[in-house]
Design a protein around this motif. Sequence first.
Motif, PDB file in Angstrom:
ATOM      1  N   ARG A  59      50.504 -11.741  10.643  1.00 22.26           N
ATOM      2  CA  ARG A  59      50.235 -10.474  10.031  1.00 22.26           C
ATOM      3  C   ARG A  59      49.011 -10.150  10.132  1.00 22.26           C
ATOM      4  NH1 ARG A  59      48.202  -8.641   5.624  1.00 22.26           N
ATOM      5  NH2 ARG A  59      47.842 -10.887   5.111  1.00 22.26           N
ATOM      6  N   GLY A  62      48.215  -8.937  13.705  1.00 23.75           N
ATOM      7  CA  GLY A  62      49.012  -7.788  13.970  1.00 23.75           C
ATOM      8  C   GLY A  62      48.315  -6.486  13.400  1.00 23.75           C
ATOM      9  N   VAL A  63      47.547  -6.815  12.283  1.00 25.41           N
ATOM     10  CA  VAL A  63      46.664  -5.720  11.332  1.00 25.41           C
ATOM     11  C   VAL A  63      45.558  -5.331  12.490  1.00 25.41           C
ATOM     12  CG1 VAL A  63      45.232  -5.163   9.520  1.00 25.41           C
ATOM     13  CG2 VAL A  63      47.668  -6.031   9.295  1.00 25.41           C
ATOM     14  N   ALA A 109      52.163  -1.138  16.828  1.00 24.24           N
ATOM     15  CA  ALA A 109      52.683  -1.629  15.650  1.00 24.24           C
ATOM     16  C   ALA A 109      54.067  -2.181  15.727  1.00 24.24           C
ATOM     17  CB  ALA A 109      52.486  -0.879  14.318  1.00 24.24           C
ATOM     18  N   GLY A 113      55.122  -6.029  15.861  1.00 24.02           N
ATOM     19  CA  GLY A 113      56.169  -6.319  14.942  1.00 24.02           C
ATOM     20  C   GLY A 113      57.316  -7.046  15.514  1.00 24.02           C
ATOM     21  N   LEU A 155      53.633  -3.711   9.597  1.00 22.94           N
ATOM     22  CA  LEU A 155      52.676  -2.952  10.419  1.00 22.94           C
ATOM     23  C   LEU A 155      52.838  -1.535  10.725  1.00 22.94           C
ATOM     24  CD1 LEU A 155      52.724  -5.857  13.161  1.00 22.94           C
ATOM     25  CD2 LEU A 155      51.133  -5.670  11.449  1.00 22.94           C
ATOM     26  N   GLN A 158      50.508  -0.247   8.153  1.00 26.66           N
ATOM     27  CA  GLN A 158      49.244  -0.252   8.375  1.00 26.66           C
ATOM     28  C   GLN A 158      48.870   0.633   9.468  1.00 26.66           C
ATOM     29  OE1 GLN A 158      46.998  -2.429   7.190  1.00 26.66           O
ATOM     30  NE2 GLN A 158      48.469  -3.421   5.624  1.00 26.66           N
TER      31      GLN A 158
END
Length: 466
Positions: A59, A62-63, A109, A113, A155, A158
């Motif tokens: 995560r 990914g952020v 995203a 994901g 995501l 985010q």
Amino acid sequence: MLTTLLRDSRALGALAVPLILTQLAQVALTTTDTVMMGLLGTTELAAGGLAIVIFNQIRTMGVGLVTSVGNRIAAAAARAERIGAVGEGAEEAARREVRAVVRAGLAVATLAGVVGALIMIVTGQLLTRLGQDAAVVGLTRTMLYALSPGLLPCLWFQAIRQFTVGMRRPQALLRITLASIGVNAGLNWVLVHGTFGLPRLGLTGVGIATSAVYLLSFIALLLAARRDEELAPLLALDITRADATTVKQLLGLGVPIAATYGSEAGFFSVTALMAGSFGPEALAAHTAVNQLVYIVFQVAVGLSHAASINVSRELALGNHDGARRTKNTALACAAVVMSVVGISYLALPRLVLAPFLETGSDRALTIAAHLLVITAFLQFFDCAQNIGVGLLRGLDDTKSGFRITLIGYWAVGLPTAWLLAYALRLDTAGIWLGLLTGLAATALLLLRRYDTALAATQPRPAATSA
């Protein structure tokens, strides 16, 4: 001078405070999960903790891939503001740029994901080959299956979050995150214990609740943005129309950010393994102090994001002095907060550590109290280096940040920690002195690089003829 600093501090705080409180609320969210897993038993806590470590690593990276969305949108929005007086055509072009970045951010995203969820599932299958206990692996694998669908809405959230931050309208973030704490706690209780006629899911219920909260949080933030008169016209969701060039640009900026986040997480993970080599009391003390650092680190994250957005905005407006002041303002604000925290560590160490080690051994508490003395100074550099990464991101310079953190963490910090802990026999204190050294080197290099890079963007005055 003082008047300018106060004005800049208020401007930075207007963006940073909601972000800091949101980060702290997210810590409370994960803490709820940890408490619920602990109530289920030691094996469940170990399995759930392992699953969350894997989930958080993926995560976090990914952020990092979508973090630059906020900077790109802040710059585009500032250009729209700057050229608005030129004509509607120029202003609309800048607005189209914002919409393109939003679409591209959601596309990135989505890709992250899907790929990240597959990696989580594959990792669960490989755990038995990594020497983990079979009973723990079985529960961890099930937990990962429950968590993996939540990565996609996490995501998406985010990406929309970066959009609202880039537009300097993050107020809904805090309300939604605070509400999610209560929703998460309620869903945990219902799904774990099987109330209201639902099946008793145990640890799997924690994973399902977490995924559900990510989905609900994304929907709530999306609805809040749609209701905002300024945000709604710019909120473009059709990722099938995402511009390939913009997606490539975001990935070019995001991959080094993701690598930086992953490198930092790996650095602290290795030091945890080093602390464990000195026995369970040392590892318990290290874990407790590390959790305190993590909580306070959320202040640095908020300041870093706010400073980064402000730099992007100031440069888009052609205000290099404003970008230079942003660095000084962010560091001054950080120094004030870290001074207050550090004084509490030095004056009231046992009170600060009580929530973590009240029922632990006296030796663990003594070790942790000694580590707090180091941490009181370490947190200045930890905060400064995170602000430095954000400042460089504001210049669209993410590769330098990654290279410098590799030097600071792995070439300076880790060897120093090993030398002090093992060769000089300082044990856990040596590890934390190594951490301090690595973070200090990283902070100094990042801030120096920012000054150099900012100076390079300054237009040179035209030469005058005699």
